[in-house]
Scaffold this motif. Structure first.
Motif, PDB file in Angstrom:
ATOM      1  N   LYS A  36       0.782  -1.321   0.083  1.00  0.00           N
ATOM      2  CA  LYS A  36       0.119  -0.074   0.126  1.00  0.00           C
ATOM      3  C   LYS A  36       0.901   1.216  -0.059  1.00  0.00           C
ATOM      4  O   LYS A  36       0.557   2.449   0.203  1.00  0.00           O
ATOM      5  N   ALA A  37       2.290   1.032  -0.187  1.00  0.00           N
ATOM      6  CA  ALA A  37       2.986   2.370  -0.350  1.00  0.00           C
ATOM      7  C   ALA A  37       2.917   3.002  -1.799  1.00  0.00           C
ATOM      8  O   ALA A  37       3.528   2.475  -2.831  1.00  0.00           O
ATOM      9  N   VAL A  38       2.283   3.780  -1.760  1.00  0.00           N
ATOM     10  CA  VAL A  38       1.840   4.508  -3.255  1.00  0.00           C
ATOM     11  C   VAL A  38       2.861   4.924  -3.835  1.00  0.00           C
ATOM     12  O   VAL A  38       2.953   4.908  -5.182  1.00  0.00           O
ATOM     13  N   ASP A  39       4.007   5.679  -3.324  1.00  0.00           N
ATOM     14  CA  ASP A  39       5.209   6.249  -4.058  1.00  0.00           C
ATOM     15  C   ASP A  39       6.359   5.502  -4.235  1.00  0.00           C
ATOM     16  O   ASP A  39       7.190   5.916  -4.908  1.00  0.00           O
ATOM     17  N   ALA A  40       6.150   4.234  -3.625  1.00  0.00           N
ATOM     18  CA  ALA A  40       7.469   3.085  -3.959  1.00  0.00           C
ATOM     19  C   ALA A  40       7.607   2.780  -5.238  1.00  0.00           C
ATOM     20  O   ALA A  40       6.486   2.440  -5.774  1.00  0.00           O
ATOM     21  N   GLU A  41       8.644   2.495  -5.788  1.00  0.00           N
ATOM     22  CA  GLU A  41       8.802   2.051  -7.017  1.00  0.00           C
ATOM     23  C   GLU A  41      10.151   1.159  -6.910  1.00  0.00           C
ATOM     24  O   GLU A  41      11.109   1.150  -7.203  1.00  0.00           O
ATOM     25  N   PRO A  42       9.439  -0.162  -7.001  1.00  0.00           N
ATOM     26  CA  PRO A  42       8.107  -0.654  -6.727  1.00  0.00           C
ATOM     27  C   PRO A  42       7.988  -0.845  -5.091  1.00  0.00           C
ATOM     28  O   PRO A  42       8.805  -0.842  -4.375  1.00  0.00           O
ATOM     29  N   PRO A  43       6.795  -1.077  -4.822  1.00  0.00           N
ATOM     30  CA  PRO A  43       6.273  -1.510  -3.437  1.00  0.00           C
ATOM     31  C   PRO A  43       6.698  -2.800  -3.141  1.00  0.00           C
ATOM     32  O   PRO A  43       6.880  -3.495  -3.923  1.00  0.00           O
ATOM     33  N   VAL A  44       6.939  -3.382  -1.812  1.00  0.00           N
ATOM     34  CA  VAL A  44       7.278  -4.576  -1.730  1.00  0.00           C
ATOM     35  C   VAL A  44       6.308  -5.150  -0.650  1.00  0.00           C
ATOM     36  O   VAL A  44       5.473  -4.392   0.005  1.00  0.00           O
ATOM     37  N   ALA A  45       5.990  -6.577  -0.717  1.00  0.00           N
ATOM     38  CA  ALA A  45       5.079  -7.303   0.226  1.00  0.00           C
ATOM     39  C   ALA A  45       5.536  -8.690   0.323  1.00  0.00           C
ATOM     40  O   ALA A  45       6.462  -8.975  -0.438  1.00  0.00           O
ATOM     41  N   PRO A  46       4.622  -9.332   0.975  1.00  0.00           N
ATOM     42  CA  PRO A  46       5.007 -10.818   1.071  1.00  0.00           C
ATOM     43  C   PRO A  46       4.840 -11.619  -0.269  1.00  0.00           C
ATOM     44  O   PRO A  46       5.933 -12.413  -0.460  1.00  0.00           O
ATOM     45  N   SER A  47       3.776 -11.308  -0.816  1.00  0.00           N
ATOM     46  CA  SER A  47       3.848 -11.957  -2.320  1.00  0.00           C
ATOM     47  C   SER A  47       3.337 -10.716  -3.185  1.00  0.00           C
ATOM     48  O   SER A  47       2.837  -9.541  -2.888  1.00  0.00           O
ATOM     49  N   ALA A  48       3.558 -11.161  -4.492  1.00  0.00           N
ATOM     50  CA  ALA A  48       3.174 -10.408  -5.547  1.00  0.00           C
ATOM     51  C   ALA A  48       1.792 -10.133  -5.834  1.00  0.00           C
ATOM     52  O   ALA A  48       1.263 -10.313  -7.082  1.00  0.00           O
ATOM     53  N   ILE A  49       0.959  -9.509  -4.970  1.00  0.00           N
ATOM     54  CA  ILE A  49      -0.258  -9.153  -5.049  1.00  0.00           C
ATOM     55  C   ILE A  49      -0.723  -7.777  -4.787  1.00  0.00           C
ATOM     56  O   ILE A  49      -0.558  -7.446  -3.866  1.00  0.00           O
ATOM     57  N   ALA A  50      -1.241  -7.164  -5.874  1.00  0.00           N
ATOM     58  CA  ALA A  50      -1.731  -5.742  -5.778  1.00  0.00           C
ATOM     59  C   ALA A  50      -2.743  -5.654  -4.828  1.00  0.00           C
ATOM     60  O   ALA A  50      -3.495  -6.508  -5.003  1.00  0.00           O
ATOM     61  N   PHE A  51      -2.958  -4.402  -4.228  1.00  0.00           N
ATOM     62  CA  PHE A  51      -4.095  -4.090  -3.118  1.00  0.00           C
ATOM     63  C   PHE A  51      -5.481  -4.067  -4.100  1.00  0.00           C
ATOM     64  O   PHE A  51      -6.291  -4.664  -3.648  1.00  0.00           O
ATOM     65  N   ASP A  52      -5.345  -3.443  -5.325  1.00  0.00           N
ATOM     66  CA  ASP A  52      -6.702  -3.372  -5.968  1.00  0.00           C
ATOM     67  C   ASP A  52      -6.047  -3.281  -7.551  1.00  0.00           C
ATOM     68  O   ASP A  52      -5.021  -3.027  -7.844  1.00  0.00           O
TER      69      ASP A  52
END
Length: 346
Positions: free
Chosen positions: A108-124
Motif C-alpha cells: 500500500k506504499a503509493v510512491d514506492a518504485e516498486p512497493p514490496v510485500a510478502p507476495s506479488a499481489i496488488a491491493f486493487d
C-alpha cells in the motif's frame, strides 16, 4: 471504580488518564524527507495541552519506501531524532506521555518504485503490483523496525507501537489473503510479525511497554475472523507485546473506516475479545467521540484505555471538555482556567 480520568500504569509507563490520541496520518511532510515539521509539533503538543493522557504519533516509516506516501513521516535515519525530540520534550512539559507508531505500508506504499510485500499481489486494480520480498529483504526490514525503535528511545518517546493492522506490511504477512509464500514465512504466517516484535522488544528498555495495533477482523470474503486474530495475537504477546490496540479492516474494499453498519464503539467487542482471550490490556478504538461512551468502556472494564481519533481532529481539547461534561474539570492549564474552569462552574 475506574473512569476516564483514573491514572494508568503499564511497566514503567504512568499515564495521567485513560484517554489516547491514536495515530492518524497527517500527510504534512513538506520536503518528502520524512522529517516532522512545525505542523506536527503543533498538532501533537496541542493535544497534550488539551489534557490527553497518551499520544501516539502517526504511522512513521521505518524505510523511505515504507511510507504510504512521500508526505508521511519517517524514522529511518538518525537525522530524524532531534526533530522528534523537540515534540517529545514539549509533550512531556504539558504532562502527557507519547509513543510513536512504527510501520511499513508494504503493497500500500503509493510512491514506492516498486512497493514490496510478502507476495506479488496488488491491493486493487488501481495499485502497483508489489515485488515479493526476498529472504534477505525480510531480514533487512526486521532490522529496520529495531533501528526505528532504537531511534524512538533516543528521541524521548515513552514507548513504541508496532503497526500490524489496516492492511500494511505485518498485516499482509499474517493474512492468508496476501501471503501465499512457499518459504517459512508462508508456512507460518505469524513468523514475520513475531520476529519484528522480538527485534523491537530487544532494543527497548526493560521498563518500557511494547504496544501493537492489530486488525482483529477482515471485512472481506475469505478474510480472517477474530478467532484467527486471537491466535496471531497470542504469538505476538509471547514475543513481547504488552498491550494491543484493537482495530479492524484494511484488506478489500473496506479499510480502517469500519465494517458494515459501523457505529459508535463498533470495535469495542473485538478489543474485549482479545483482552479476555489473552488476559492482556487493550486500547479500544473506533468512533468513540462521545464522552459518555468512552467513559462507559472504562467503567465497565471493556478496555484499559480508549482512543479518540476523529474527535480529537475536531477538538484538540477533547479531554478537557470530557472532564467538564462528566462532572467537573480537575486539571486545567493555568492560562486556560478563565475559559474552562470558570465555565464549568456556571
Amino acid at each position: 471504580m475506574s473512569d476516564l480520568f483514573t491514572p494508568y500504569e503499564l511497566r514503567g509507563l504512568t499515564l495521567r488518564n485513560r484517554i489516547v490520541m491514536p495515530p492518524m496520518c497527517q500527510y504534512a511532510v513538506e520536503k518528502q524527507d520524512g522529517m516532522p515539521n512545525e505542523w506536527h509539533f503543533v498538532h501533537y503538543v496541542s493535544r497534550a495541552v488539551g489534557g490527553t493522557g497518551f499520544i501516539i504519533v502517526e504511522m512513521t516509516g521505518i524505510h523511505p519506501d515504507g511510507r504510504i506516501t512521500r508526505h508521511d513521516t519517517g524514522i529511518w535515519s538518525d537525522d530524524h531524532i532531534e526533530a522528534y525530540r523537540k515534540i517529545t520534550d514539549s509533550v512531556h512539559a504539558s504532562g502527557a506521555k507519547i509513543a510513536i507508531q512504527l510501520g511499513h505500508a508494504g503493497r500500500k506504499a503509493v510512491d514506492a518504485e516498486p512497493p514490496v510485500a510478502p507476495s506479488a499481489i496488488a491491493f486493487d486494480a488501481n495499485s502497483k503490483t508489489p515485488q515479493a520480498l526476498s529472504s534477505a529483504g525480510i531480514v533487512e526490514l526486521i532490522e529496520a523496525y529495531a533501528e526505528g525503535a532504537r531511534r524512538a528511545v533516543q528521541a524521548g518517546f515513552d514507548t513504541v507501537e508496532i503497526h500490524g493492522a489496516h492492511g500494511y506490511l505485518i498485516h499482509q504477512f499474517h493474512s492468508p489473503l496476501t501471503n501465499i509464500r512457499e518459504d517459512e514465512y508462508g508456512a507460518d504466517l505469524a513468523l514475520f510479525g513475531e520476529q519484528v516484535v522480538t527485534a523491537v522488544r530487544n532494543v527497548l528498555p526493560a521498563d518500557m511497554p511494547l504496544l501493537m495495533r492489530i486488525s482483529a477482523k477482515e471485512y472481506v470474503e475469505g478474510g480472517y475472523d477474530e478467532a484467527y486474530a486471537l491466535e496471531i495475537c497470542r504469538r505476538y504477546k509471547d514475543a513481547g507485546v504488552d498491550m494491543f490496540h484493537v482495530s479492524s479492516g484494511g484488506e478489500g474494499p473496506i479499510g480502517s473506516n469500519g465494517g458494515p453498519n459501523a457505529g459508535p464503539a463498533y470495535q469495542v467487542n473485538l478489543a474485549e475479545y482479545i483482552r479476555s482471550g489473552l488476559q492482556i490490556p487493550v486500547i479500544a478504538v473506533g468512533r468513540l467521540d462521545s464522552y459518555q461512551v468512552a467513559q462507559s468502556i472504562i467503567a465497565e472494564e471493556q478496555a484499559e484505555l480508549v482512543a479518540v481519533g476523529r474527535g480529537m481532529l475536531s477538538d484538540p481539547y477533547w479531554a478537557l471538555h470530557a472532564e467538564e461534561a462528566l462532572g467537573g474539570v480537575r486539571n486545567v492549564p493555568k492560562p486556560y482556567e478563565r475559559g474552562i474552569w470558570n465555565r464549568s462552574r456556571l
